[in-house]
Design an enzyme around this catalytic site. Structure first.
Site: not given
Length: 488
Positions: A256, A290
């Site tokens: 990720e 994020c």
């Protein structure tokens, strides 16, 4: 370990290796970004400690694999309850180490509790299938069965921005799958990481199931390359993710790797609601997420109205001491991070953008900034900001704004404010992202829902059920001449 650490003025974030808490080697101090003083100490792993951890993990994998799924689930359920019990103490550690407001830290621990509970549920669901081999002529007279077996040794490399909950995802799913886990803590949050490891041990996780090592990229690279490791789950920057992949070689990876999240506000949206949500989710944890709101595209007919509504919402945010329960926005992870965002604002305004509010820096604290109508090639538009800054830009047509959003090399998650079902379906189909949140911003996540991206945002999905698939291997059993299907 946790009560002892909290009783100290400067807690030691010890390593947990081969079943023991250790403080080998010279300590490294973590300076709190808000208090500007040492708040915790950690002990980076030596080559010897890494070798001991590898050997212990290889042996421990066999022990953990022998635990029944119900046993693993019971441990994870207890960990869920303990996360609630230790909520305030761990939230305080997060605030000290990272400058994250304590109320956000408490919210993170609530999510830790949910994550462990979901992992416990998923542990109870692990099974296999009876493969319909008799559907083909060559399979007649045979039986084939599968089950999901533990991968063995997993490596969890966690980031600083959500150190407790992202560790809960990686460690919880790995243990649910029957693995032992090597945890490499982020240097910015060593004590928070140690506290979560201590929590799962208190819940009854056997010492063979987890080890914690501290250090920087060199420690991470050595662990990635370890032949004992079967699967790696990493959350961090694209550059570091690429380094992880190179060091790992032929291992399974869940990466990720960040984002450049866009939220689209259409003309039919509830503008007040959209502005409030974007303000609240664009600056939580000082924008260090994020999926934090970074780019907001507003239909031109309502652009100025939205900018003013969002400015009013942002100006209501309380900026200050992260240990104060009233604080909405604390500090960024360090002064360098805040200085970088400040510089990007200056570059954008020099190119014609309008600084609507905020942008004033005091050490590692940056007042939440709105930059209106920056050039499309401005750094704060094209790169991941990871800071207390939101850019607001106008758009005319849906097709054009989707193309603009897709022009990013990132593709993690997006938001969309509209009540038109055709717009929703079109955006879901055409936006190059791993997830779309409707009538919410990009910055919304449920821990039991698949989460992950495309392009430079990585691959794999980080939710317990999907992670268990990555943390297990399918083992097949073929019974020749034994069939439950009949012989002809």
């Amino acid at each position: 370990m946790l009560p002892d650490a909290l009783a100290q003025t400067t807690p030691d974030a010890r390593a947990f290796v081969a079943g023991a808490w250790v403080t080998d080697g010279p300590p490294v101090s973590r300076t709190g970004p808000y208090v500007h003083e040492t708040v915790t100490r950690s002990y980076p792993a030596s080559a010897t400690q890494i070798a001991v951890a590898r050997e212990y993990a290889a042996a421990g994998a066999r022990v953990v694999a022998g635990l029944a799924p119900a046993t693993r689930a019971d441990v994870l359920d207890r960990a869920s309850h303990l996360a609630v019990e230790h909520r305030d103490d761990i939230a305080r550690l997060i605030a000290l180490e990272l400058g994250k407001p304590v109320k956000d830290g408490r919210g993170e621990l609530d999510r830790v509790a949910d994550t462990f509970a979901v992992c416990a549920h998923e542990a109870r669901q692990i099974g296999g299938e009876n493969v319909p081999v008799a559907g083909w002529a060559r399979g007649v007279g045979n039986t084939a069965l599968t089950y999901r077996a533990p991968a063995g040794v997993a490596l969890a490399i966690t980031p600083f921005n959500a150190p407790a909950n992202l560790l809960a995802h990686k460690l919880g799913a790995s243990f649910a799958a029957g693995n032992t886990t090597l945890v490499k803590a982020p240097p910015q949050a060593p004590a928070t990481t140690a506290a979560v490891v201590a929590l799962v041990l208190e819940a009854g996780m056997p010492p063979e199931a987890v080890q914690l090592l501290h250090g920087g990229g060199d420690v991470g690279a050595a662990l990635c390359a370890a032949p004992e490791v079967s699967v790696i789950s990493f959350t961090g920057s694209p550059a570091t993710g690429a380094a992880v992949a190179r060091a790992a070689g032929a291992k399974r990876l869940v990466l990720e790797l960040g984002g450049n999240a866009a939220t689209i506000v259409c003309a039919d949206a509830d503008l007040a609601h959209a502005a409030r949500i974007c303000a609240r989710t664009g600056y939580s944890n000082s924008g260090q997420s994020c999926i934090s709101v970074q780019r907001v595209y507003v239909q031109r007919s309502r652009f100025e109205e939205f900018v003013e509504a969002m400015r009013a919402e942002v100006d209501r945010l309380v900026v200050g001491d992260p240990l104060d329960p009233a604080t909405d926005v604390g500090s960024m992870v360090d002064e360098d991070a805040a200085t970088r965002v400040e510089k990007w604002i200056e570059q954008a305004t020099a190119s014609g953008a309008r600084l609507v509010t905020g942008g004033v820096r005091d050490g590692a604290t940056l007042r939440p900034a709105i930059v209106a109508d920056p050039p499309p090639d401005a750094t704060l538009v094209t790169e991941e900001v990871f800071g207390a800054l939101v850019a607001v830009l106008p758009f005319d047509e849906l097709d054009a704004v989707i193309e603009t959003c897709n022009g990013s090399r990132f593709g993690l998650q997006a938001g969309l404010f509209t009540n038109d079902i055709n717009t929703i379906v079109k955006a879901w189909r055409e936006l190059q992202v791993g997830g779309l949140v409707v009538n919410g911003s990009s910055n919304y996540r449920l821990d039991h829902v698949p989460f992950g991206g495309v392009k430079d945002s990585g691959f794999g999905r980080e939710a317990p059920r999907q992670m268990i698939d990555d943390y297990t291997v399918i083992k097949t059993l073929v019974l020749r001449g034994m069939s439950i299907w009949g012989q002809a």
